[in-house]
Structures are given as structure tokens and as C-alpha cells.
Design a protein around this motif. Structure first.
Motif, PDB file in Angstrom:
ATOM      1  N   TYR A  47       0.862  -1.176   0.000  1.00 52.90           N
ATOM      2  CA  TYR A  47       0.000   0.000   0.000  1.00 52.90           C
ATOM      3  C   TYR A  47       0.896   1.224   0.000  1.00 52.90           C
ATOM      4  O   TYR A  47       1.787   1.342   0.842  1.00 52.90           O
ATOM      5  CB  TYR A  47      -0.873   0.036   1.263  1.00 52.90           C
ATOM      6  CG  TYR A  47      -1.721  -1.189   1.455  1.00 52.90           C
ATOM      7  CD1 TYR A  47      -3.047  -1.223   1.013  1.00 52.90           C
ATOM      8  CD2 TYR A  47      -1.199  -2.326   2.074  1.00 52.90           C
ATOM      9  CE1 TYR A  47      -3.830  -2.354   1.186  1.00 52.90           C
ATOM     10  CE2 TYR A  47      -1.976  -3.464   2.247  1.00 52.90           C
ATOM     11  CZ  TYR A  47      -3.288  -3.471   1.801  1.00 52.90           C
ATOM     12  OH  TYR A  47      -4.058  -4.591   1.977  1.00 52.90           O
ATOM     13  N   THR A  48       0.668   2.154  -0.913  1.00 52.44           N
ATOM     14  CA  THR A  48       1.554   3.308  -0.976  1.00 52.44           C
ATOM     15  C   THR A  48       0.779   4.618  -1.002  1.00 52.44           C
ATOM     16  O   THR A  48      -0.317   4.690  -1.551  1.00 52.44           O
ATOM     17  CB  THR A  48       2.493   3.230  -2.192  1.00 52.44           C
ATOM     18  OG1 THR A  48       3.448   4.286  -2.100  1.00 52.44           O
ATOM     19  CG2 THR A  48       1.719   3.312  -3.500  1.00 52.44           C
ATOM     20  N   ASN A  49       1.357   5.621  -0.379  1.00 49.09           N
ATOM     21  CA  ASN A  49       0.794   6.978  -0.480  1.00 49.09           C
ATOM     22  C   ASN A  49       1.670   7.846  -1.379  1.00 49.09           C
ATOM     23  O   ASN A  49       1.526   9.060  -1.411  1.00 49.09           O
ATOM     24  CB  ASN A  49       0.651   7.609   0.911  1.00 49.09           C
ATOM     25  CG  ASN A  49       1.979   7.864   1.593  1.00 49.09           C
ATOM     26  OD1 ASN A  49       3.052   7.680   1.004  1.00 49.09           O
ATOM     27  ND2 ASN A  49       1.945   8.301   2.839  1.00 49.09           N
ATOM     28  N   VAL A  67      -5.109   4.494  10.277  1.00 47.36           N
ATOM     29  CA  VAL A  67      -4.567   3.770   9.120  1.00 47.36           C
ATOM     30  C   VAL A  67      -4.869   2.276   9.198  1.00 47.36           C
ATOM     31  O   VAL A  67      -5.281   1.668   8.209  1.00 47.36           O
ATOM     32  CB  VAL A  67      -3.035   4.001   9.006  1.00 47.36           C
ATOM     33  CG1 VAL A  67      -2.420   3.078   7.952  1.00 47.36           C
ATOM     34  CG2 VAL A  67      -2.757   5.466   8.661  1.00 47.36           C
ATOM     35  N   ILE A 102      -3.985   3.854   3.768  1.00 44.54           N
ATOM     36  CA  ILE A 102      -2.669   4.479   3.711  1.00 44.54           C
ATOM     37  C   ILE A 102      -2.728   6.009   3.740  1.00 44.54           C
ATOM     38  O   ILE A 102      -1.754   6.670   4.101  1.00 44.54           O
ATOM     39  CB  ILE A 102      -1.876   3.950   2.485  1.00 44.54           C
ATOM     40  CG1 ILE A 102      -0.386   4.243   2.574  1.00 44.54           C
ATOM     41  CG2 ILE A 102      -2.472   4.464   1.189  1.00 44.54           C
ATOM     42  CD1 ILE A 102       0.371   3.373   3.526  1.00 44.54           C
ATOM     43  N   ILE A 138       3.056   6.747   9.966  1.00 41.64           N
ATOM     44  CA  ILE A 138       2.977   5.395   9.407  1.00 41.64           C
ATOM     45  C   ILE A 138       4.289   4.648   9.672  1.00 41.64           C
ATOM     46  O   ILE A 138       4.293   3.498  10.124  1.00 41.64           O
ATOM     47  CB  ILE A 138       2.675   5.452   7.892  1.00 41.64           C
ATOM     48  CG1 ILE A 138       1.231   5.915   7.683  1.00 41.64           C
ATOM     49  CG2 ILE A 138       2.899   4.078   7.239  1.00 41.64           C
ATOM     50  CD1 ILE A 138       0.898   6.244   6.243  1.00 41.64           C
ATOM     51  N   TYR A 181       8.169  -1.493   5.623  1.00 41.71           N
ATOM     52  CA  TYR A 181       7.943  -0.388   4.683  1.00 41.71           C
ATOM     53  C   TYR A 181       9.219  -0.105   3.916  1.00 41.71           C
ATOM     54  O   TYR A 181      10.311  -0.498   4.330  1.00 41.71           O
ATOM     55  CB  TYR A 181       7.494   0.881   5.420  1.00 41.71           C
ATOM     56  CG  TYR A 181       8.608   1.555   6.192  1.00 41.71           C
ATOM     57  CD1 TYR A 181       8.848   1.208   7.512  1.00 41.71           C
ATOM     58  CD2 TYR A 181       9.432   2.506   5.586  1.00 41.71           C
ATOM     59  CE1 TYR A 181       9.880   1.792   8.218  1.00 41.71           C
ATOM     60  CE2 TYR A 181      10.466   3.102   6.293  1.00 41.71           C
ATOM     61  CZ  TYR A 181      10.688   2.750   7.610  1.00 41.71           C
ATOM     62  OH  TYR A 181      11.710   3.315   8.306  1.00 41.71           O
TER      63      TYR A 181
END
Ligand code: SF4
Length: 74
Positions: free
Chosen positions: A10-12, A37, A48, A56, A70
Motif C-alpha cells: 500500500y503506498t501513499n 490507518v 494508507i 505510518i 515499509y
């Protein structure tokens, strides 16, 4: 590998959280430290966009099992 052992990312855009379900020991640390989150009742369970990248990362660092890791995006 158990078919239920999933690996998802999952990426922002600045950080990507990697989730490996088979490693989770259900300590609940992630949910306690960052409920915006980590929402186990939702799908997808990782929202995310729910907090800052810094928060995070500090939450993922407190996962005791290595189920959450991460990497920083370039
Ligand atoms: S902190 Fe890690 S081991 Fe604990 S519930 Fe969250 S993902 Fe699972």
C-alpha cells in the motif's frame, strides 16, 4: 506457503507499507498506535491516506512480528 498468506503493498506515494499476513501475531500494536490507518474491519484494512508518512513509519517500526514493513519511494 499457506494460500491465506498474502503479501500486499500500500503506498501513499512517499512510503510503501508491505503487509505479509502469515507473519502477523495479532499483537494489535498497529491498531493501537495508528487506528486511522490500521483498520482490521475494513477492506482494504490499511488506509494508507489516514495519517502522515512519519506516523505510518513509526507505527510500522513497532510491529513485533515483521508482518508490517515499509520502504521509502524514490
Ligand atoms: S503490529 Fe504487526 S503483528 Fe501486531 S497486529 Fe499489527 S501487523 Fe500484526
Amino acid at each position: 506457503m499457506d494460500p491465506k498468506d498474502i503479501k500486499k503493498e500500500y503506498t501513499n506515494g512517499s512510503v510503501t507499507v508491505v503487509w505479509q499476513s502469515g507473519k502477523c501475531i495479532h499483537s494489535g500494536n498497529c491498531v493501537r498506535n495508528n487506528p486511522e490507518v490500521f483498520q482490521p474491519k475494513e477492506k482494504p484494512w490499511i488506509n494508507i491516506e489516514g495519517s502522515s508518512t512519519e506516523k505510518i513509519i513509526s507505527t510500522v517500526d513497532k510491529c513485533p512480528s515483521g508482518a508490517l514493513t515499509y520502504y521509502k519511494n524514490k
